[in-house]
Design an enzyme around this catalytic site. Structure first.
Site, PDB file in Angstrom:
ATOM      1  N   HIS A  34      28.249  42.590  39.421  1.00  0.00           N
ATOM      2  CA  HIS A  34      28.048  42.814  37.978  1.00  0.00           C
ATOM      3  C   HIS A  34      28.088  44.305  37.642  1.00  0.00           C
ATOM      4  O   HIS A  34      27.467  44.749  36.678  1.00  0.00           O
ATOM      5  CB  HIS A  34      26.726  42.188  37.487  1.00  0.00           C
ATOM      6  N   THR A  35      28.791  45.043  38.453  1.00  0.00           N
ATOM      7  CA  THR A  35      28.951  46.474  38.180  1.00  0.00           C
ATOM      8  C   THR A  35      30.317  46.761  37.560  1.00  0.00           C
ATOM      9  O   THR A  35      30.524  47.827  36.999  1.00  0.00           O
ATOM     10  CB  THR A  35      28.843  47.274  39.498  1.00  0.00           C
ATOM     11  N   ASP A  36      31.251  45.794  37.677  1.00  0.00           N
ATOM     12  CA  ASP A  36      32.638  46.119  37.299  1.00  0.00           C
ATOM     13  C   ASP A  36      32.871  46.175  35.799  1.00  0.00           C
ATOM     14  O   ASP A  36      33.875  46.710  35.354  1.00  0.00           O
ATOM     15  CB  ASP A  36      33.650  45.180  37.988  1.00  0.00           C
ATOM     16  N   ALA A 121      32.495  28.259  43.604  1.00  0.00           N
ATOM     17  CA  ALA A 121      31.712  28.809  44.708  1.00  0.00           C
ATOM     18  C   ALA A 121      31.541  30.319  44.594  1.00  0.00           C
ATOM     19  O   ALA A 121      30.954  30.953  45.462  1.00  0.00           O
ATOM     20  CB  ALA A 121      32.370  28.449  46.033  1.00  0.00           C
ATOM     21  N   SER A 125      38.458  31.483  42.424  1.00  0.00           N
ATOM     22  CA  SER A 125      39.636  30.615  42.392  1.00  0.00           C
ATOM     23  C   SER A 125      40.472  30.900  41.144  1.00  0.00           C
ATOM     24  O   SER A 125      41.703  30.853  41.186  1.00  0.00           O
ATOM     25  CB  SER A 125      39.215  29.151  42.423  1.00  0.00           C
ATOM     26  N   SER A 126      39.817  31.229  40.036  1.00  0.00           N
ATOM     27  CA  SER A 126      40.592  31.426  38.809  1.00  0.00           C
ATOM     28  C   SER A 126      41.417  32.714  38.867  1.00  0.00           C
ATOM     29  O   SER A 126      42.566  32.737  38.443  1.00  0.00           O
ATOM     30  CB  SER A 126      39.707  31.383  37.569  1.00  0.00           C
ATOM     31  N   ASP A 170      37.953  40.794  40.408  1.00  0.00           N
ATOM     32  CA  ASP A 170      38.551  39.633  41.079  1.00  0.00           C
ATOM     33  C   ASP A 170      40.075  39.692  41.043  1.00  0.00           C
ATOM     34  O   ASP A 170      40.756  39.425  42.041  1.00  0.00           O
ATOM     35  CB  ASP A 170      38.071  38.334  40.423  1.00  0.00           C
ATOM     36  N   TYR A 220      26.994  34.607  31.763  1.00  0.00           N
ATOM     37  CA  TYR A 220      27.696  35.810  32.235  1.00  0.00           C
ATOM     38  C   TYR A 220      27.964  36.741  31.042  1.00  0.00           C
ATOM     39  O   TYR A 220      27.671  37.942  31.087  1.00  0.00           O
ATOM     40  CB  TYR A 220      29.014  35.395  32.904  1.00  0.00           C
TER      41      TYR A 220
HETATM   42  C1  GLA Z   1      32.718  37.414  38.367  1.00  0.00           C
HETATM   43  C2  GLA Z   1      33.612  38.279  37.492  1.00  0.00           C
HETATM   44  C3  GLA Z   1      33.760  39.684  38.079  1.00  0.00           C
HETATM   45  C4  GLA Z   1      32.410  40.296  38.412  1.00  0.00           C
HETATM   46  C5  GLA Z   1      31.557  39.318  39.206  1.00  0.00           C
HETATM   47  C6  GLA Z   1      30.168  39.813  39.429  1.00  0.00           C
HETATM   48  O1  GLA Z   1      33.331  37.162  39.592  1.00  0.00           O
HETATM   49  O2  GLA Z   1      34.889  37.711  37.354  1.00  0.00           O
HETATM   50  O3  GLA Z   1      34.475  40.494  37.181  1.00  0.00           O
HETATM   51  O4  GLA Z   1      31.754  40.733  37.275  1.00  0.00           O
HETATM   52  O5  GLA Z   1      31.463  38.051  38.568  1.00  0.00           O
HETATM   53  O6  GLA Z   1      30.183  40.959  40.209  1.00  0.00           O
END
Ligand code: GLA
Length: 384
Positions: A34-36, A121, A125-126, A170, A220
């Site tokens: 959750h830093t991105d 999980a 996957s997305s 991701d 989220y």
């Molecule tokens: C999901 C989001 C990412 C990131 C993570 C938490 O995977 O797609 O962008 O924020 O949660 O680190």
């Protein structure tokens, strides 16, 4: 994954000449959760599980898509703006729309795809699906986007067609991943550095609770809002240079405590501390100091559970067992609200830990967690 099965089903649906095969992976993240979307750092690696797509341009403006896993068909045209009914098809649709928005002009295509990233999980996957098609269309139609732009195309697909206001991690790692390497990405400057990752004497393993909580995406988005609110409060109260929580120190945040809702303060405190932890882990990796890496992972779990509140009973339970078994590091991985823990385990403890985790978890929750050994692999590519 059985490419032959995808090819066979493609052939049954669309005929078999002139096809290409592309793939893109899911990911793990060692630390930096959750830093991105806070302009800060992440530390992901691509894995040996992902999406494989068989694809062929069809010379029309229609897109025909077949999901091998769901045995479901969807179609749309390149000029259509209404979302397809099938939620899985929205990812492919979104990628096409985002490419067109950026001036690309792909033609129609036929495609069949399948995946082996477990859904829900926390292994992305997305993003694997988005990156597969962003990469494939760019290559097949020579659109000329670089990989960073392809990652942004995937991210905007999430924002605009799926409704998750995700960061870039991701999609980035699904495109840039490299066998045997983690990548430290600075999500503000988008500078990145490859770190060889071969922890001698340790194994990295995921334990999947097989739990996915409803409303994970709205929760989220709410976390993201809290972070933006907190950063704004700091900025408007004497720190005009603050763009993201990345720019905020614990002292600055503590000064502002009374000026923001308690919830926003807790979220922000987690992010500020997590940013420090990623930097500590980078230094530790330079020295092969996995004990420090592990300690940081436990602290991340605690922060994600108590301050960021994205853990759940099942994840906390697995984390607790890991600690009891003497596992070096363990924490909830990815967005949270279910999914996996990522565990750094000394080899001699591996079997005992897994046996304990399976047994105790099954006794409490009525089913065993799934186990995935992590193999750090390459990013998006053409297979044939
Ligand atoms: C999901 C989001 C990412 C990131 C993570 C938490 O995977 O797609 O962008 O924020 O949660 O680190």
């Amino acid at each position: 994954m059985e490419i032959d099965i995808i090819k066979q089903q493609f052939k049954d649906k669309f005929g078999d000449h002139g096809t290409r095969v592309y793939a893109a992976p899911g990911r793990v993240n060692l630390i930096g959760e959750h830093t991105d979307y806070n302009g800060s750092f992440v530390f992901p690696g691509a894995i040996d599980k992902g999406i494989v797509a068989v694809i062929r341009a069809n010379g029309t403006n229609k897109v025909h898509t077949w999901s091998v896993d769901l045995q479901d068909y969807a179609q749309f045209t390149m000029t259509e703006t209404d979302l397809p009914a099938a939620s899985w098809a929205r990812y492919i649709f979104g990628v096409c729309r985002e490419i067109i928005k950026r001036g690309g002009s792909p033609s129609g295509f036929d495609t069949a795809f399948a995946g082996d990233v477990p859904l829900g999980a926390g292994m992305s996957s997305s993003a694997a699906l988005e990156s597969t098609y962003a990469y494939a269309l760019n290559d097949m139609f020579s659109l000329g986007f670089d990989k960073m732009e392809l990652a942004r195309i995937g991210q905007s697909t999430e924002h605009n067609y799926v409704g998750v206001k995700c960061g870039i991690m991701d999609q980035f790692i699904s495109l840039f991943g490299k066998k045997g390497h983690l990548i430290r990405l600075d999500t503000r400057s988008m500078e990145y550095q490859y770190f060889p990752f071969h922890p001698q004497g340790y194994r990295l393993v995921l334990l999947d609770t097989v739990v996915k909580h409803e409303l994970a995406s709205s929760a989220y988005n709410k976390r993201r809002e809290s972070c933006e609110n907190a950063a704004r409060t700091v900025r408007e109260n004497g720190h005009p240079h603050v763009e993201f929580l990345r720019d905020v120190t614990q002292e600055m945040l503590t000064e502002m405590k009374g000026l923001m809702p308690e919830e926003d303060f807790m979220r922000a405190l987690y992010v500020v501390q997590e940013t420090e932890r990623v930097l500590t882990v980078s230094d530790a990796l330079e020295r092969d100091d996995y004990e420090t890496v592990g300690r940081m992972m436990y602290l991340t779990h605690e922060g994600m559970s108590r301050l960021y509140e994205v853990s759940c009973e099942e994840l906390d339970f697995l984390n607790h067992i890991a600690k009891e078994c003497g596992v070096t590091g363990s924490r909830v991985m990815g967005g949270g609200f279910g999914g996996c823990t990522i565990n750094l385990v000394k080899e001699p403890l591996y079997d005992g830990f897994l046996a304990q985790a399976k047994d105790q978890f099954a006794r409490k929750f009525g089913h065993q967690p799934k186990v995935y050994d992590v193999v750090i692999s390459d990013g998006a590519r053409r297979i044939s």
